[in-house]
Design an enzyme around this catalytic site. Structure first.
Site, PDB file in Angstrom:
ATOM      1  N   TYR A 158      -6.504   1.285  -0.130  1.00  0.00           N
ATOM      2  CA  TYR A 158      -6.689   0.150   0.782  1.00  0.00           C
ATOM      3  C   TYR A 158      -8.030   0.218   1.502  1.00  0.00           C
ATOM      4  CZ  TYR A 158      -1.818  -1.030  -0.085  1.00  0.00           C
ATOM      5  OH  TYR A 158      -0.642  -1.407  -0.685  1.00  0.00           O
TER       6      TYR A 158
ATOM      7  N   ASP B  10       8.127   0.835   4.517  1.00  0.00           N
ATOM      8  CA  ASP B  10       8.040  -0.380   5.339  1.00  0.00           C
ATOM      9  C   ASP B  10       8.988  -1.503   4.943  1.00  0.00           C
ATOM     10  OD1 ASP B  10       6.696  -1.377   3.073  1.00  0.00           O
ATOM     11  OD2 ASP B  10       5.160  -2.406   4.248  1.00  0.00           O
TER      12      ASP B  10
ATOM     13  N   GLU C 203      -1.497   0.028  -6.153  1.00  0.00           N
ATOM     14  CA  GLU C 203      -1.529  -0.795  -4.944  1.00  0.00           C
ATOM     15  C   GLU C 203      -2.967  -0.966  -4.488  1.00  0.00           C
ATOM     16  OE1 GLU C 203       0.960   0.268  -1.593  1.00  0.00           O
ATOM     17  OE2 GLU C 203       2.666   0.741  -2.903  1.00  0.00           O
TER      18      GLU C 203
ATOM     19  N   TYR D  32      -6.617  -0.800   5.384  1.00  0.00           N
ATOM     20  CA  TYR D  32      -6.248   0.274   6.312  1.00  0.00           C
ATOM     21  C   TYR D  32      -7.457   1.153   6.632  1.00  0.00           C
ATOM     22  CZ  TYR D  32      -1.336  -0.901   5.618  1.00  0.00           C
ATOM     23  OH  TYR D  32      -0.137  -1.555   5.597  1.00  0.00           O
TER      24      TYR D  32
ATOM     25  N   ASN E 217       6.746   7.426  -5.071  1.00  0.00           N
ATOM     26  CA  ASN E 217       5.721   6.583  -4.447  1.00  0.00           C
ATOM     27  C   ASN E 217       5.203   7.245  -3.181  1.00  0.00           C
ATOM     28  OD1 ASN E 217       4.255   3.939  -4.090  1.00  0.00           O
ATOM     29  ND2 ASN E 217       5.286   4.170  -2.114  1.00  0.00           N
ATOM     30  N   GLU E 218       3.898   7.465  -3.137  1.00  0.00           N
ATOM     31  CA  GLU E 218       3.204   7.958  -1.953  1.00  0.00           C
ATOM     32  C   GLU E 218       3.861   9.170  -1.315  1.00  0.00           C
ATOM     33  OE1 GLU E 218       2.671   4.524   0.555  1.00  0.00           O
ATOM     34  OE2 GLU E 218       1.091   3.733  -0.717  1.00  0.00           O
TER      35      GLU E 218
ATOM     36  N   ASN F 162      -2.822   4.240  -4.943  1.00  0.00           N
ATOM     37  CA  ASN F 162      -2.584   3.188  -3.956  1.00  0.00           C
ATOM     38  C   ASN F 162      -3.747   3.266  -2.967  1.00  0.00           C
ATOM     39  OD1 ASN F 162      -0.177   2.902  -5.273  1.00  0.00           O
ATOM     40  ND2 ASN F 162       1.134   3.391  -3.533  1.00  0.00           N
TER      41      ASN F 162
ATOM     42  N   TRP G 158      -0.942  -5.208  -4.617  1.00  0.00           N
ATOM     43  CA  TRP G 158       0.145  -5.172  -3.640  1.00  0.00           C
ATOM     44  C   TRP G 158       0.042  -6.396  -2.760  1.00  0.00           C
ATOM     45  CZ3 TRP G 158       4.367  -2.573  -3.934  1.00  0.00           C
ATOM     46  CH2 TRP G 158       5.209  -2.473  -2.815  1.00  0.00           C
TER      47      TRP G 158
ATOM     48  N   LYS H  65       0.955  -9.027   2.426  1.00  0.00           N
ATOM     49  CA  LYS H  65      -0.064  -8.802   1.395  1.00  0.00           C
ATOM     50  C   LYS H  65       0.223  -9.598   0.126  1.00  0.00           C
ATOM     51  CE  LYS H  65      -1.346  -4.280   3.169  1.00  0.00           C
ATOM     52  NZ  LYS H  65      -0.171  -3.983   4.000  1.00  0.00           N
TER      53      LYS H  65
HETATM   54  N1  CKX Z   1       2.129   1.534   0.427  1.00  0.00           N
HETATM   55  C1  CKX Z   1      -1.419   2.960   2.724  1.00  0.00           C
HETATM   56  C2  CKX Z   1       3.569   1.508   0.242  1.00  0.00           C
HETATM   57  C3  CKX Z   1       4.073   0.103   0.331  1.00  0.00           C
HETATM   58  C4  CKX Z   1       3.593  -0.565   1.630  1.00  0.00           C
HETATM   59  C5  CKX Z   1       2.082  -0.537   1.661  1.00  0.00           C
HETATM   60  C6  CKX Z   1       1.561  -1.356   2.862  1.00  0.00           C
HETATM   61  C7  CKX Z   1       1.695   0.937   1.681  1.00  0.00           C
HETATM   62  C8  CKX Z   1       0.253   1.219   1.969  1.00  0.00           C
HETATM   63  C9  CKX Z   1      -0.093   2.672   2.143  1.00  0.00           C
HETATM   64  O1  CKX Z   1       5.463   0.106   0.247  1.00  0.00           O
HETATM   65  O2  CKX Z   1       4.115  -1.832   1.734  1.00  0.00           O
HETATM   66  O3  CKX Z   1       1.465  -0.845   3.936  1.00  0.00           O
HETATM   67  O4  CKX Z   1       1.285  -2.530   2.689  1.00  0.00           O
END
Ligand code: CKX
Length: 605
Positions: free
Chosen positions: A474, A167, A512, A478, A417-418, A472, A557, A576
């Site tokens: 949420y 993002d 995160e 989310y 990452n992810e 990570n 985050w 965020k």
């Molecule tokens: N994680 C559910 C990677 C970050 C994003 C973060 C977001 C996501 C969340 C994944 O680089 O900024 O969406 O805030």
């Protein structure tokens, strides 16, 4: 061994380093004609742009900000006559995402990957005691054979556009400092350090790589300027009696001087600040100097108004002041290695860094973070291009570890990452990456990667590679946000109980967690996006962190609001942040301050 030394450019009796930062000539290559039109010899027009900076936010035209393709830079460099007979390099702190370098029309270097340094050896190409023309072709397109991953599409009007699988805004250009460097023919190329603490004393095991055969001498100096140890030879031990250790938020830096000598003559001298400390994971503890530490801090971005991802000492200074004020002690360089000056500052201020290679977007989707939270499965690592991606990933990993291995602040490597972790194809990929990190690091620091929401105890095939499990999560944003937060809490507890049941006996950290919050929104009762909701979300999350003994760190985050690709999920960026993009506190900053200033360093240890 890498082709060029990654050591930070420094002056000494034998070395010269001249900053090339300033206004450079600049040209976007709309028609991809630069090469055929002879731009390697000189750019058309008169446009100037600052280096270091991202190019995008200076301009008022949207097609310039969104430009994807080649961007050209040029400046003249004067090479002093007295440098003849030395090795002369142009060193780029980074060029996002790839670059080709020309001097006097001759190609001298190319580099893939946008967040790590590289050098062009210009010794035989430059004219001495004269002006020389330096031209750099940078390209900012995204693909799946390089990290970070994404695609580049062509719109109906013929313009190219970046579609990142992440993002953050695809800022690009010469975003870090550029130096002209002159070194002796025989020079210090690299150094490996490792530490052992023995009561009040310490041993520094070292290995020095040079470009020749002459002997090497080392000396270590304390902060008062007193010599603390000395040794000879390319490999050996520095014995430090009564060593002062580098501690969290209580840094102590020694000056290590490395010399290559030819009888009485010093051929090269390189000096660097180092900190004596050990890092290891034992059971659920993260140990620094054999004592447990609890990580409190942030996932960050290099991101600020006007200069974008351009390294900016003022913003960096403000960020460290805010992190000290709020009681933080750690941050993750999400999602790429930062400018070298950030690590130097963290060394000086005693912050702990989780250093992340730019392996982000390894999950096939335009909105990977959203789809991951829905449980969607993709087989990212089954592509034909995966071997190329892996090669780029390993190269970036090597460059990062070689660049950053001697910073006391760096306590952990984050290798992805992810990523997608639910298909079998991910496993051999992870194995290569984790093994390579282990073999490259002389200090064998813990390795981790950040698990996205669908990488769960029952679905993730890759968490066993991690020395520290990094989540990570949420829940309440989310997943089941707003009035459903109570259910989100139940889901969160269920997941944590499932991890607990595995009895992994490893530390967990949160890399995160967070909720988008508009600094302008106050709502009673709370709604999502309001400052009140960000607080409620954090209160719920902290309660869960405090309920599990194996959770040993919380990196929220994000440190500050940051720029993203535009879209229905983002209002002028990712909000965020605990601080706004201008580095002012949201209400939640005071809640974190109260918590973090009180939490002892050895919390749960
Ligand atoms: N994680 C559910 C990677 C970050 C994003 C973060 C977001 C996501 C969340 C994944 O680089 O900024 O969406 O805030």
């Amino acid at each position: 061994m890498l082709e060029h030394s990654m050591l930070y450019p420094r002056m000494s009796a034998s070395r010269r380093a001249v900053s090339l930062d300033g206004m450079w000539k600049f040209c976007l290559d709309w028609g991809s004609e630069g090469e055929s039109a002879g731009w390697v010899d000189g750019l058309p027009g008169t446009e100037r742009i600052p280096v270091p900076a991202s190019f995008q936010d200076f301009y008022t035209r949207k097609d310039v900000r969104e430009y994807a393709g080649d961007l050209w830079y040029q400046r003249e460099i004067f090479i002093p006559g007295e440098w003849e007979g030395k090795k002369v390099f142009v060193r780029f702190g980074s060029a996002a995402h790839r670059a080709q370098v020309y001097v006097n029309g001759v190609k001298v270097a190319e580099h893939e990957g946008g967040f790590l340094p590289f050098c062009a050896d210009v010794t035989d190409v430059v004219r001495y005691n004269a002006e020389n023309r330096l031209v750099v072709k940078v390209n900012n397109e995204l693909n799946v054979t390089n990290i970070p991953c994404g695609t580049t599409v062509t719109l109906a009007n013929g313009r190219k556009m970046a579609k990142p699988y992440f993002d953050f805004f695809n800022y690009a250009g010469l975003q870090r400092s550029v130096h002209l460097v002159a070194l002796p023919l025989e020079y210090v190329f690299d150094l490996d350090l490792n530490y052992e603490i023995d009561g009040p004393d310490a041993r520094i095991f070292y290995r020095i790589a040079t470009t020749g055969e002459h002997p090497v001498q080392l000396s270590l100096w304390d902060e008062e300027g007193k010599q603390a140890a000395a040794a000879e030879g390319k490999e050996g031990v520095l014995e430090v009696e009564g060593a002062r250790l580098w501690q969290v938020r209580d840094a102590y830096l020694y000056r290590l001087v490395v010399r290559i000598v030819d009888e009485a003559e010093v051929l090269d001298e390189y000096e660097q600040e180092i900190g004596i400390r050990t890092v290891e994971v034992r059971g659920t503890d993260i140990l620094l100097n054999q004592k447990p530490v609890y990580l409190k801090g942030f996932g960050k971005h290099e991101d600020s108004d006007v200069v974008g991802r351009g390294s900016n000492m003022g913003v960096m200074k403000r960020d460290f002041e805010l992190m000290k004020w709020i009681g933080a002690n750690a941050f993750r360089t999400s999602h790429y290695p930062y400018s070298e000056e950030v690590y130097q500052m963290a060394d000086r201020e005693g912050f702990l860094i989780i250093d992340e290679v730019p392996a982000v977007g390894l999950f096939e989707s335009m909105m990977n973070f959203m789809e991951a939270s829905t449980g969607k499965k993709t087989a990212f690592f089954e592509k034909e291009t995966t071997p190329d991606l892996l090669a780029a990933h390993l190269r970036a990993l090597e460059e990062m570890i070689v660049r950053d291995k001697n910073h006391p602040s760096v306590i952990m490597w984050s290798l992805l990452n992810e990523p997608e972790t639910t298909s079998e194809a991910a496993v051999p990929y992870f194995k290569e990456v984790f093994d390579r990190a282990r073999s490259l690091d002389p200090q064998k620091r813990p390795r981790t990667f950040a698990l996205v929401m669908n990488s769960l105890p029952g679905t993730c095939k890759c968490y066993p590679f991690s020395d520290v499990i990094a989540l990570n999560r949420y829940y309440g944003w989310y997943v089941k946000g707003g009035y459903e937060i109570g259910d989100a809490r139940e889901d969160f507890l269920r997941e944590m109980d499932a991890w607990k049941a595995l009895e992994l006996n490893r530390p967990f950290i949160f890399t995160e967690y967070g909720a988008d919050t508009l600094v302008t929104e106050h709502r009673l009762p709370s709604v999502m996006w309001s400052q009140e909701y960000q607080k409620e979300y954090l209160q719920m999350t902290h309660e869960i962190f405090d309920s599990y003994d194996f959770i040993r760190g919380e990196l929220i985050w994000n440190f500050a609001d940051f720029q993203t690709t535009e879209g229905i999920m983002r209002v002028g960026g990712n909000k965020k942040g605990v601080f706004t993009r201008q580095r002012q506190p949201k209400d939640v900053a005071y809640l974190l301050l109260e918590r973090w200033r009180e939490l002892p360093l050895k919390y749960k240890g």
